[in-house]
Design an enzyme around this catalytic site. Structure first.
Site, short mmCIF file in Angstrom:
data_model
loop_
_atom_site.label_atom_id
_atom_site.label_comp_id
_atom_site.label_asym_id
_atom_site.label_seq_id
_atom_site.Cartn_x
_atom_site.Cartn_y
_atom_site.Cartn_z
N LYS A 198 20.20 53.16 49.64
CA LYS A 198 21.43 53.63 50.27
C LYS A 198 22.15 52.42 50.79
O LYS A 198 21.61 51.64 51.54
CB LYS A 198 21.10 54.58 51.42
CG LYS A 198 20.74 55.94 50.91
CD LYS A 198 20.67 56.93 52.04
CE LYS A 198 19.28 56.92 52.57
NZ LYS A 198 19.03 57.69 53.73
N ASP A 252 14.43 51.17 49.76
CA ASP A 252 15.86 51.12 50.06
C ASP A 252 16.50 49.85 49.52
O ASP A 252 15.81 48.85 49.28
CB ASP A 252 16.05 51.06 51.58
CG ASP A 252 15.90 52.40 52.23
OD1 ASP A 252 15.93 53.41 51.52
OD2 ASP A 252 15.78 52.43 53.47
N MET A 277 25.30 48.96 61.19
CA MET A 277 26.27 49.48 60.23
C MET A 277 27.70 49.37 60.77
O MET A 277 28.53 50.24 60.52
CB MET A 277 25.95 50.95 59.90
CG MET A 277 24.60 51.10 59.23
SD MET A 277 24.10 52.82 59.03
CE MET A 277 23.18 53.09 60.52
N1 SAH Z 1 15.99 50.68 59.98
C1 SAH Z 1 16.83 49.49 59.96
C2 SAH Z 1 18.30 49.85 60.12
C3 SAH Z 1 18.85 50.69 58.99
S1 SAH Z 1 20.57 50.98 59.15
C4 SAH Z 1 16.36 48.51 61.03
O1 SAH Z 1 15.53 48.88 61.87
O2 SAH Z 1 16.80 47.35 61.02
C5 SAH Z 1 21.22 49.65 58.15
C6 SAH Z 1 21.88 48.61 59.04
O3 SAH Z 1 20.88 47.78 59.64
C7 SAH Z 1 22.77 47.64 58.32
O4 SAH Z 1 24.08 48.20 58.09
C8 SAH Z 1 22.83 46.50 59.31
O5 SAH Z 1 23.67 46.85 60.40
C9 SAH Z 1 21.40 46.49 59.83
N2 SAH Z 1 20.56 45.54 59.10
C10 SAH Z 1 19.42 45.80 58.43
N3 SAH Z 1 18.89 44.67 57.92
C11 SAH Z 1 19.72 43.66 58.27
C12 SAH Z 1 19.71 42.24 58.03
N4 SAH Z 1 18.76 41.63 57.35
N5 SAH Z 1 20.74 41.53 58.55
C13 SAH Z 1 21.71 42.13 59.27
N6 SAH Z 1 21.76 43.44 59.53
C14 SAH Z 1 20.77 44.21 59.04
#
Ligand code: SAH
Length: 268
Positions: free
Chosen positions: A62, A40, A176
């Site tokens: 994505k 991703d 998100m």
């Molecule tokens: N599976 C991922 C989430 C995927 S949805 C998890 O468990 O973290 C994608 C969202 O995750 C982003 O829009 C943001 O809200 C959050 N996100 C993922 N990585 C991030 C990071 N390093 N810093 C801040 N937000 C993050």
């Protein structure tokens, strides 16, 4: 250890929030054993650097507002790679089981009789709490923690249970959510949460560009405007995410101040 990763099988691997040191040892082993890696947009560069040279790597990113492969095409690519006998790692940001659409990929693979398993990762919410030096649960203040997706589809209002999300005894984390910050602020206040409720806006968690902005619910739209669209951002709401008074104001300096205070105490 090839027994759990035969040719023609797939692992959905949690890549954590970005810092490669936040990978599990299992994730690192699987990455090292893969013959092909799909990843991703949110998977950190440092994690991608662990892919052995010569292993095929395929971005299927994505990312809000950018062109990317749709979920059906990603499913097809994973199926085709596994049927061709590859050892496939599908790297997903954070934990595959949190807003990762892992079940769609699992179902597509299982329907073709392909072996598929999940390796968990550190989700962004856990990493944000760690960076800010706060706890998502907090005795007496937050006895419940809830994760919500605030992904906007065009201008349509978010289809969320705002009454449940406005529980003052709960820490609520919006994934998100940057683009929906105004709506989150407005709807939670309308559902009864005080405008003074502590909010933490955390972007690029665990990466060099990490930002932690402590604010309050009524000022959340302003705080969110300080973050650009391409920075992955979490919005955390609730009493537990406030910087405790002993730590002073903003997270970065506040957290350092807290540590300095502790060190001073220890040195006395
Ligand atoms: N599976 C991922 C989430 C995927 S949805 C998890 O468990 O973290 C994608 C969202 O995750 C982003 O829009 C943001 O809200 C959050 N996100 C993922 N990585 C991030 C990071 N390093 N810093 C801040 N937000 C993050």
């Amino acid at each position: 250890m090839v027994e759990d990763f035969p040719a023609g099988s797939v692992w959905l691997v949690g890549a954590g929030p970005g810092d490669p040191e936040l990978l599990t040892r299992k994730a690192e082993r699987l990455i090292g054993a893969a013959s092909m890696v799909f990843y991703d947009a949110l998977v950190g560069h440092g994690v991608l650097d662990l892919i052995p040279p010569g292993v095929r790597r395929v971005p299927v990113g994505k990312r809000a507002g950018r062109h990317s492969k749709d979920q059906a095409s990603i499913n097809d690519l994973l199926v085709a790679a596994a049927l061709a006998g590859e050892r496939v790692v599908r790297l997903k940001g954070g934990d595959p089981s949190i807003f990762g659409r892992s079940m769609e990929e699992m179902a597509a693979l299982a329907a073709r009789g392909i072996g598929v398993r999940i390796c968990p990762g550190i989700t962004a919410a856990s990493a944000a709490a760690a960076s800010a030096g706060v706890s998502l649960s907090l005795r007496g203040l937050a006895r419940r923690v809830q994760f919500a997706t605030a992904h906007k589809r065009g201008d349509a209002p978010l289809d969320l249970d705002w009454t449940a999300l406005a529980d003052p005894a709960c820490t609520t984390i919006f994934y998100m959510g940057r683009g929906a910050a105004d709506e989150i602020s407005r709807r939670l206040i309308a559902a009864g949460l005080p405008g003074s409720t502590p909010v933490l806006v955390a972007s690029d968690i665990s990466l060099p560009a990490e930002r932690l902005l402590h604010s309050r619910l009524d000022l959340l739209p302003l705080a969110a405007r300080a973050i650009t669209e391409d920075q992955p951002t979490l919005i955390l709401v609730g009493a537990a995410v406030a910087p405790p008074p002993a730590r002073g104001g903003g997270a970065r300096t506040g957290t350092l101040g807290f540590r300095e205070a502790l060190l001073r105490e220890a040195g006395r």
